[in-house]
Design an enzyme around this catalytic site. Structure first.
Site, mmCIF file in Angstrom:
data_model
loop_
_atom_site.group_PDB
_atom_site.id
_atom_site.type_symbol
_atom_site.label_atom_id
_atom_site.label_comp_id
_atom_site.label_asym_id
_atom_site.label_seq_id
_atom_site.Cartn_x
_atom_site.Cartn_y
_atom_site.Cartn_z
ATOM 1 N N ASN A 10 -3.026 29.497 -8.841
ATOM 2 C CA ASN A 10 -1.687 29.617 -9.424
ATOM 3 C C ASN A 10 -0.759 28.785 -8.551
ATOM 4 O O ASN A 10 -0.407 29.204 -7.452
ATOM 5 C CB ASN A 10 -1.259 31.091 -9.448
ATOM 6 C CG ASN A 10 0.194 31.247 -9.858
ATOM 7 O OD1 ASN A 10 0.813 30.318 -10.373
ATOM 8 N ND2 ASN A 10 0.751 32.438 -9.625
ATOM 9 N N TRP A 11 -0.411 27.614 -9.057
ATOM 10 C CA TRP A 11 0.381 26.692 -8.224
ATOM 11 C C TRP A 11 1.860 27.035 -8.175
ATOM 12 O O TRP A 11 2.618 26.385 -7.444
ATOM 13 C CB TRP A 11 0.190 25.257 -8.727
ATOM 14 C CG TRP A 11 -1.157 24.682 -8.411
ATOM 15 C CD1 TRP A 11 -2.134 25.258 -7.630
ATOM 16 C CD2 TRP A 11 -1.683 23.424 -8.841
ATOM 17 N NE1 TRP A 11 -3.220 24.431 -7.554
ATOM 18 C CE2 TRP A 11 -2.974 23.289 -8.283
ATOM 19 C CE3 TRP A 11 -1.192 22.397 -9.645
ATOM 20 C CZ2 TRP A 11 -3.773 22.169 -8.508
ATOM 21 C CZ3 TRP A 11 -1.985 21.285 -9.866
ATOM 22 C CH2 TRP A 11 -3.261 21.172 -9.307
ATOM 23 N N LYS A 12 2.290 27.977 -9.006
ATOM 24 C CA LYS A 12 3.716 28.350 -9.035
ATOM 25 C C LYS A 12 4.568 27.094 -9.211
ATOM 26 O O LYS A 12 4.161 26.174 -9.908
ATOM 27 C CB LYS A 12 4.078 29.140 -7.774
ATOM 28 C CG LYS A 12 3.103 30.297 -7.541
ATOM 29 C CD LYS A 12 3.569 31.297 -6.537
ATOM 30 C CE LYS A 12 2.507 32.370 -6.415
ATOM 31 N NZ LYS A 12 2.931 33.519 -5.650
ATOM 32 N N HIS A 96 3.174 37.689 -14.613
ATOM 33 C CA HIS A 96 3.109 37.591 -13.148
ATOM 34 C C HIS A 96 4.295 38.353 -12.559
ATOM 35 O O HIS A 96 5.376 38.384 -13.147
ATOM 36 C CB HIS A 96 3.149 36.117 -12.721
ATOM 37 C CG HIS A 96 2.884 35.944 -11.260
ATOM 38 N ND1 HIS A 96 3.863 36.133 -10.312
ATOM 39 C CD2 HIS A 96 1.754 35.644 -10.579
ATOM 40 C CE1 HIS A 96 3.327 35.942 -9.109
ATOM 41 N NE2 HIS A 96 2.051 35.657 -9.250
ATOM 42 N N GLU A 98 6.333 37.651 -10.384
ATOM 43 C CA GLU A 98 7.564 36.859 -10.233
ATOM 44 C C GLU A 98 8.293 36.732 -11.572
ATOM 45 O O GLU A 98 9.522 36.657 -11.617
ATOM 46 C CB GLU A 98 7.222 35.490 -9.614
ATOM 47 C CG GLU A 98 6.909 35.641 -8.130
ATOM 48 C CD GLU A 98 5.847 34.702 -7.595
ATOM 49 O OE1 GLU A 98 5.602 33.639 -8.187
ATOM 50 O OE2 GLU A 98 5.242 35.037 -6.548
ATOM 51 N N GLU A 168 -2.633 42.339 -9.006
ATOM 52 C CA GLU A 168 -1.917 41.719 -7.898
ATOM 53 C C GLU A 168 -0.840 42.678 -7.387
ATOM 54 O O GLU A 168 0.253 42.757 -7.972
ATOM 55 C CB GLU A 168 -1.228 40.429 -8.366
ATOM 56 C CG GLU A 168 -2.182 39.377 -8.875
ATOM 57 C CD GLU A 168 -1.615 37.970 -8.716
ATOM 58 O OE1 GLU A 168 -2.269 37.162 -8.047
ATOM 59 O OE2 GLU A 168 -0.508 37.689 -9.217
ATOM 60 N N GLY A 174 1.971 36.531 -1.383
ATOM 61 C CA GLY A 174 2.662 35.640 -0.459
ATOM 62 C C GLY A 174 3.047 36.269 0.871
ATOM 63 O O GLY A 174 3.777 35.672 1.656
ATOM 64 N N SER A 214 -2.371 37.095 -1.424
ATOM 65 C CA SER A 214 -2.746 36.659 -0.072
ATOM 66 C C SER A 214 -4.253 36.472 0.119
ATOM 67 O O SER A 214 -4.791 36.740 1.193
ATOM 68 C CB SER A 214 -2.186 37.630 0.982
ATOM 69 O OG SER A 214 -0.774 37.583 0.971
ATOM 70 N N GLY A 235 -2.591 31.981 -5.010
ATOM 71 C CA GLY A 235 -1.384 31.157 -4.974
ATOM 72 C C GLY A 235 -1.458 30.132 -3.852
ATOM 73 O O GLY A 235 -2.091 29.074 -3.975
ATOM 74 N N GLY A 236 -0.845 30.440 -2.730
ATOM 75 C CA GLY A 236 -0.691 29.497 -1.623
ATOM 76 C C GLY A 236 -1.969 28.771 -1.221
ATOM 77 O O GLY A 236 -1.970 27.545 -1.041
HETATM 78 P P1 PGA Z 1 -0.592 34.266 -3.018
HETATM 79 O O1 PGA Z 1 -0.086 34.395 -4.548
HETATM 80 O O2 PGA Z 1 -2.057 33.966 -3.076
HETATM 81 O O3 PGA Z 1 0.224 33.111 -2.463
HETATM 82 O O4 PGA Z 1 -0.295 35.564 -2.362
HETATM 83 C C1 PGA Z 1 -0.902 34.987 -5.526
HETATM 84 C C2 PGA Z 1 -0.185 34.987 -6.847
HETATM 85 O O5 PGA Z 1 1.052 35.108 -6.870
HETATM 86 O O6 PGA Z 1 -0.818 34.847 -7.902
#
Ligand code: PGA
Length: 256
Positions: A10-12, A96, A98, A168, A174, A214, A235-236
Site C-alpha cells: 500500500n503505497w499511500k 483503510h 486513513e 489492521e 506506521g 508495521s 505500507g512503509g
Molecule cells: P504500515 O502501513 O505498514 O506503514 O504500518 C500499513 C497500512 O496502512 O496498510
C-alpha cells in the site's frame, strides 16, 4: 482448501509516475526473483496506475487505494470503480483506517464501495481494525465484527469467497508497534468465524485475511506462520523494491 499467501503493498500518497516505474523496473530486474508460490499486488496512487499496468512483472497485480461507488457523474475529484477496472486494476483497498479517520468515511460508504468494486469486476481488500482506545476497552472483536459484517453486507457468499480482508489495528499502522503474531491470529480467527456465521463455511475458508500494521522484513515471518493469516498489507516497507523482495522471500519461506 489451501489459501495462497498474498503480499500487497500500500503505497499511500507516495511515488510519482517516474518513481513507480523505477520500482517496477527494480523488482523485474532483481537478482532475487519474487517467489512464485505466493500472490502479489501493489496499490499505487491513481496517477501512476496507467503507466504501471504494463511495467509491473506479470505476477504483480495492480491495486488501487480507494474508489467511489457511483459509476460516473458530477462528483468532482472522485474516481469510480469502473475507471479503475478500465486501467487494469484488480484489487481495490476499501475502508483503510486513513480513509475512515482522516476522511471520515462511514461504514455505509465503505459497504457501497466494496459492492461497487465487485460490480466492476475487481476484488475488494476491506480493511478493519480497532483504534487504541477501543483496544484498551477490550472492544477489538466487536469493532472488527461490525466493520466486517457491514463491509461485506451486499456481497453473495461466492463474492465473499474471492474477496480479501485486511486486519489492521489502527494503533499499529506506521507506528512501529504490532500485536504479537498470536494476538493477530486470534483476531483474524474471530473475523473468519464471523464470516462463516454470516456467509457460510465455503466463503469463510476461501476468503483471504491479511494482517497489516508495521510489517517489516524482520517481523513478517512470525505473522505468516499463523494458520489463519493469509498474507500482509504493507505500507512503509513496501516502498523500497529491495524491501518488497525481502518481504516476499520471507512470506514464501514461512508458508512452506
Ligand atoms: P504500515 O502501513 O505498514 O506503514 O504500518 C500499513 C497500512 O496502512 O496498510
Amino acid at each position: 482448501m489451501a489459501r495462497r499467501k498474498f503480499l500487497m503493498g500500500n503505497w499511500k500518497m507516495y511515488k510519482t509516475v517516474g518513481e513507480a516505474l523505477a520500482f517496477a523496473t527494480a523488482i523485474s530486474e532483481s537478482k532475487t526473483p519474487l517467489p512464485e508460490s505466493i500472490d502479489y499486488a501493489v496499490a499505487a496512487p491513481f496517477t501512476a496506475l496507467y503507466a504501471l499496468r504494463s511495467a509491473l512483472p506479470e505476477n504483480v497485480l495492480l491495486g488501487a487505494q480507494n474508489a467511489y461507488f457511483e459509476q460516473e457523474g458530477a462528483f468532482t475529484g472522485e474516481v469510480s470503480a469502473r475507471m479503475l477496472a478500465d486501467v487494469g486494476v484488480k484489487y481495490v483497498i476499501v475502508g483503510h483506517s486513513e480513509r475512515r479517520h482522516v476522511f471520515d468515511e462511514s461504514d455505509e460508504w465503505i459497504r457501497k464501495k466494496v459492492h461497487a468494486v465487485v460490480q466492476a469486476g475487481m476484488l475488494p481488500v476491506l480493511c478493519v481494525g480497532e483504534d487504541l482506545r477501543q483496544r484498551e476497552l477490550n472492544h477489538t472483536l466487536r469493532v472488527c465484527e461490525r466493520q466486517t459484517l457491514s463491509g461485506l453486507a451486499e456481497l453473495t457468499p461466492e463474492q465473499v469467497a474471492s474477496s480479501v480482508i485486511a486486519y489492521e489495528p489502527v494503533w499499529a499502522i506506521g507506528s512501529g508497534q504490532t500485536p504479537s503474531p498470536d494476538d493477530a491470529e486470534g483476531v483474524i480467527r474471530s473475523i473468519r468465524h464471523v464470516v462463516e456465521q454470516e456467509k457460510g463455511s465455503v466463503a469463510a475458508n476461501s476468503i483471504r485475511i491479511l494482517y497489516g500494521g508495521s510489517v517489516k522484513p524482520g517481523n513478517i515471518a512470525g505473522f505468516m506462520q499463523q494458520v489463519n493469516i493469509d498474507g500482509s498489507l504493507v505500507g512503509g516497507a513496501s516502498l523500497d523494491p529491495a524491501s518488497f523482495v525481502d518481504l516476499a522471500v520471507a512470506t514464501a519461506g514461512a508458508a512452506q
